[in-house]
Write an enzyme that holds these catalytic residues in place. Structure first.
Site, PDB file in Angstrom:
ATOM      1  N   ASN A  50     -19.574  31.497  62.487  1.00 36.15           N
ATOM      2  CA  ASN A  50     -20.035  32.003  61.188  1.00 36.15           C
ATOM      3  C   ASN A  50     -21.021  31.046  60.505  1.00 36.15           C
ATOM      4  O   ASN A  50     -21.363  29.986  61.020  1.00 36.15           O
ATOM      5  CB  ASN A  50     -18.844  32.300  60.275  1.00 36.15           C
ATOM      6  CG  ASN A  50     -18.000  31.062  59.985  1.00 36.15           C
ATOM      7  OD1 ASN A  50     -18.502  29.933  59.987  1.00 36.15           O
ATOM      8  ND2 ASN A  50     -16.723  31.259  59.736  1.00 36.15           N
ATOM      9  N   ILE A  51     -21.457  31.434  59.311  1.00 33.56           N
ATOM     10  CA  ILE A  51     -22.496  30.696  58.585  1.00 33.56           C
ATOM     11  C   ILE A  51     -22.062  29.275  58.243  1.00 33.56           C
ATOM     12  O   ILE A  51     -22.891  28.366  58.188  1.00 33.56           O
ATOM     13  CB  ILE A  51     -22.922  31.439  57.300  1.00 33.56           C
ATOM     14  CG1 ILE A  51     -21.742  31.587  56.323  1.00 33.56           C
ATOM     15  CG2 ILE A  51     -23.521  32.803  57.633  1.00 33.56           C
ATOM     16  CD1 ILE A  51     -22.153  32.088  54.948  1.00 33.56           C
ATOM     17  N   CYS A  93     -21.572  42.158  63.068  1.00 33.51           N
ATOM     18  CA  CYS A  93     -20.757  40.953  62.870  1.00 33.51           C
ATOM     19  C   CYS A  93     -19.779  41.307  61.757  1.00 33.51           C
ATOM     20  O   CYS A  93     -19.011  42.257  61.909  1.00 33.51           O
ATOM     21  CB  CYS A  93     -21.626  39.736  62.548  1.00 33.51           C
ATOM     22  SG  CYS A  93     -22.914  40.004  61.306  1.00 33.51           S
ATOM     23  N   SER A  94     -19.804  40.602  60.642  1.00 40.30           N
ATOM     24  CA  SER A  94     -18.949  40.990  59.521  1.00 40.30           C
ATOM     25  C   SER A  94     -19.679  41.973  58.616  1.00 40.30           C
ATOM     26  O   SER A  94     -19.308  43.131  58.517  1.00 40.30           O
ATOM     27  CB  SER A  94     -18.509  39.746  58.735  1.00 40.30           C
ATOM     28  OG  SER A  94     -17.735  38.891  59.553  1.00 40.30           O
ATOM     29  N   GLY A 138     -23.175  42.365  58.829  1.00 40.36           N
ATOM     30  CA  GLY A 138     -24.334  42.914  59.534  1.00 40.36           C
ATOM     31  C   GLY A 138     -25.678  42.421  59.049  1.00 40.36           C
ATOM     32  O   GLY A 138     -26.691  43.091  59.285  1.00 40.36           O
ATOM     33  N   ASP A 140     -26.457  38.713  59.185  1.00 41.91           N
ATOM     34  CA  ASP A 140     -26.721  37.365  59.698  1.00 41.91           C
ATOM     35  C   ASP A 140     -26.815  37.366  61.226  1.00 41.91           C
ATOM     36  O   ASP A 140     -27.891  37.483  61.798  1.00 41.91           O
ATOM     37  CB  ASP A 140     -25.633  36.393  59.226  1.00 41.91           C
ATOM     38  CG  ASP A 140     -25.726  36.099  57.737  1.00 41.91           C
ATOM     39  OD1 ASP A 140     -26.835  35.827  57.269  1.00 41.91           O
ATOM     40  OD2 ASP A 140     -24.692  36.145  57.043  1.00 41.91           O
ATOM     41  N   ARG A 141     -25.679  37.254  61.901  1.00 39.83           N
ATOM     42  CA  ARG A 141     -25.672  37.245  63.367  1.00 39.83           C
ATOM     43  C   ARG A 141     -26.210  38.548  63.946  1.00 39.83           C
ATOM     44  O   ARG A 141     -26.853  38.552  64.998  1.00 39.83           O
ATOM     45  CB  ARG A 141     -24.246  36.977  63.869  1.00 39.83           C
ATOM     46  CG  ARG A 141     -23.772  35.562  63.632  1.00 39.83           C
ATOM     47  CD  ARG A 141     -22.275  35.411  63.776  1.00 39.83           C
ATOM     48  NE  ARG A 141     -21.541  35.931  62.625  1.00 39.83           N
ATOM     49  CZ  ARG A 141     -20.246  35.722  62.396  1.00 39.83           C
ATOM     50  NH1 ARG A 141     -19.545  34.996  63.254  1.00 39.83           N
ATOM     51  NH2 ARG A 141     -19.656  36.221  61.336  1.00 39.83           N
ATOM     52  N   ARG A 190     -28.900  32.355  51.392  1.00 35.28           N
ATOM     53  CA  ARG A 190     -28.845  31.431  52.533  1.00 35.28           C
ATOM     54  C   ARG A 190     -29.739  30.216  52.336  1.00 35.28           C
ATOM     55  O   ARG A 190     -29.431  29.124  52.795  1.00 35.28           O
ATOM     56  CB  ARG A 190     -29.250  32.164  53.825  1.00 35.28           C
ATOM     57  CG  ARG A 190     -28.334  33.315  54.195  1.00 35.28           C
ATOM     58  CD  ARG A 190     -26.950  32.830  54.608  1.00 35.28           C
ATOM     59  NE  ARG A 190     -26.075  33.957  54.926  1.00 35.28           N
ATOM     60  CZ  ARG A 190     -25.126  34.403  54.124  1.00 35.28           C
ATOM     61  NH1 ARG A 190     -24.917  33.817  52.949  1.00 35.28           N
ATOM     62  NH2 ARG A 190     -24.370  35.433  54.484  1.00 35.28           N
TER      63      ARG A 190
END
Length: 566
Positions: free
Chosen positions: A276-277, A338-339, A341, A343-344, A384
């Protein structure tokens, strides 16, 4: 706030490039007499200081603070991490600190970001580079199986999605509204890219809201089945969850989760183990620690390994390769999440599209890819990066987009002829990711940018780049159609991007262009010179032919057409 430094004796090549570039846009070019300023940039204060350089000790100079940058003029080379000592004259140090803090973190002091004050003019409007409908048409959409919907034109369905979406033709807007209730942040599965031949697609979304009780939603299950059946796919729909499986299970406690086999019979779920971030943020901090202020040569490899940065790069690239291979082989359409949608998911879809579609490897194609998969689909750039915000400890800060650009750089190293753009292009994007000089990367989503009228009030970074494309072109670029790139994502083929992460350390010799590239650039310049001379000869010859002939043996009459292999 951006920072810059210069020296009367010497300065870094990249900073020189930057100053020369801005000088072409109307800046003061006499660096020994005044500080170069952008249109709209205002000098706030300046003061003599002693720069505490971690490499060369105390250095005398003068620091200038504008509403855009901190600028140091000194007689020596210096670094981007700055420590100053000021004379004790009343409250001069406190005044300087307060001014610096005010303009370094404008949002914390009710001031506008510099992008809203920037008055630069370019001959290209970068805001016009991306038109979603045109980009989907380039992909052959809409067609009999996929339609463009404007259900989100007022951002009522999902406030972090773009206004234009592509969904299965068989799905109604009411179906989409029901599906949205079961996806985190209402980020429903929508199309990112379609293969031009086998018609397999890359879809993106957020996690399903399963929760600890294992909730199900028939509309969501049916919708994923419609996606699978759209191309008469017999095999199961492949779902790539970017998270480690343990994290996906843990997200159930906060109402999230993943697509279980018992609920989604026609789907096959795989976890890609990308962290994660918070893990990525700490990893980059460790990279910073090993490159500044000292680099221990004797422990360099073990120190680099301890950051896990290249390990994370490897996992992101590996995941994108799996997505690209599944679609390219025609085995299955792919759904990525991802969680939330943003970032990753954006990393995986954009890298997979870069591998699959040669259009995105051109300069304008890559700009469209960034605008589409990152900016319009709601990567939280403001959160971010923290533009103009003084809260460095904010848990939302994370180098996700930087990591994506690093992956692109790794690919460009392995495929040196496949990309139209060069390293300078990628570094320029990253520099202005943080600079707040342009509006491109401001705010978290498309709806926020529209409320702020960003395209009317700011300049796009693509205006800067596209008005001087030659500076950003790869001389070895060979345009190829439909070639899929599969980079080698093993640790021994990945390397730290020295020209970005350690470019300001004077003890590290910058990686110079290889001799072949330098010679190629020289030959291109020579070719241009020959072509120019040839055109002049043709013009001179044409002028002579238009005059009455002096004699039958006149050289101008017998001169043949000149040709060149260049």
């Amino acid at each position: 706030m951006a920072s810059a430094s210069t020296s009367k004796c010497n300065s870094y090549a990249l900073e020189n490039e930057s100053i020369k570039m801005v000088s072409q846009d109307g800046l003061s070019q006499d660096l020994s007499e005044s500080v170069p300023q952008l249109p709209g940039e205002i000098l706030i204060t300046d003061k003599e200081v002693i720069y505490i350089c971690p490499f060369n000790g105390p250095i005398k100079g003068r620091v200038y603070i504008t509403n855009y940058r901190l600028y140091l003029r000194s007689l020596e080379t210096d670094l981007r991490n700055l420590r100053f000592a000021l004379k004790q004259e009343g409250h001069s140090r406190r005044d300087m600190f307060e001014i610096l803090t005010r303009y370094a973190f404008p949002l914390a002091h009710s001031l506008p970001l510099f992008a809203f004050l920037n008055e630069e003019k370019f001959n290209v409007d970068g805001w016009t580079i991306y038109n979603p409908v045109e980009e989907y048409r380039r992909q052959g959409l809409p067609n009999h199986h996929w339609r463009i919907t404007f259900i989100n034109k007022c951002y009522e369905l999902c406030d972090t999605y773009p206004a234009v979406l592509v969904v299965p033709y068989r799905t109604s807007d009411d179906d989409l509204r029901r599906v949205a209730t079961f996806r985190s942040r209402n980020r429903i599965p929508v199309l990112s890219w379609i293969h031009p031949e086998n018609k397999m697609v890359i879809m993106r979304c957020s996690q399903p809201l399963v929760g600890m009780s294992g909730k199900r939603n028939k509309d969501d299950e049916k919708y994923l089945d419609v996606i699978r059946e759209t191309n008469r796919q017999i095999s199961k729909l492949t779902i790539y969850d970017a998270r480690p499986s343990v994290n996906a299970v843990a997200n159930k406690a906060t109402g999230g989760g993943y697509e279980s086999d018992d609920a989604y019979h026609n789907a096959e779920l795989s976890f890609l183990d990308i962290h994660n971030i918070h893990v990525m943020r700490e990893s980059l901090k460790k990279v910073k620690d090993i490159v500044y202020p000292n680099i221990e040569e004797s422990h360099w490899l073990s120190s680099l390994e301890s950051t896990h940065w290249l390990e994370h790069i490897k996992l992101v690239l590996t995941g994108a390769i799996q997505v690209a291979d599944k679609v390219s082989s025609g085995k299955s359409s792919v759904l990525v999440h991802c969680s939330d949608g943003w970032d990753r998911t954006a990393q995986l879809t954009s890298l997979a599209m870069l591998m699959l579609d040669s259009f995105y490897r051109s300069i304008e194609g890559f700009e469209i890819l960034v605008q589409k998969e990152w900016i319009s689909f709601g990567h939280k750039f403001a959160s971010r990066i923290g533009h103009g915000d003084k809260n460095h400890a904010d848990a939302d800060r994370s180098p996700i987009f930087l990591q994506f650009i690093d992956c692109v750089w790794q690919m460009s190293k392995q495929f040196p002829t496949a990309f139209e753009f060069n390293e300078c292009f990628l570094i320029t994007i990253l520099d202005h990711l943080y600079s707040c000089r342009f509006g491109t990367f401001l705010f978290n989503c498309e709806s926020a940018r529209e409320r702020q009228k960003l395209t009317e009030r700011t300049v796009s970074v693509w205006s800067l780049i596209n008005s001087n494309k030659d500076k950003f072109k790869n001389p070895f670029y060979t345009k190829e159609i439909n070639r899929v790139l599969y980079p080698v994502a093993s640790m021994r083929h990945l390397e730290l991007w020295v020209n970005y992460y350690i470019r300001w350390n004077p003890r590290i010799k910058q990686q110079q262009p290889n001799p072949v590239e330098q010679r190629y650039m020289e030959l291109l310049a020579l070719r241009d010179d020959y072509i120019k001379r040839l055109e002049e000869l043709h013009l001179a010859n044409s002028a002579k032919l238009s005059d009455p002939p002096a004699s039958p043996s006149s050289p101008s009459q017998v001169m043949p057409h000149m040709q060149t292999h260049f």
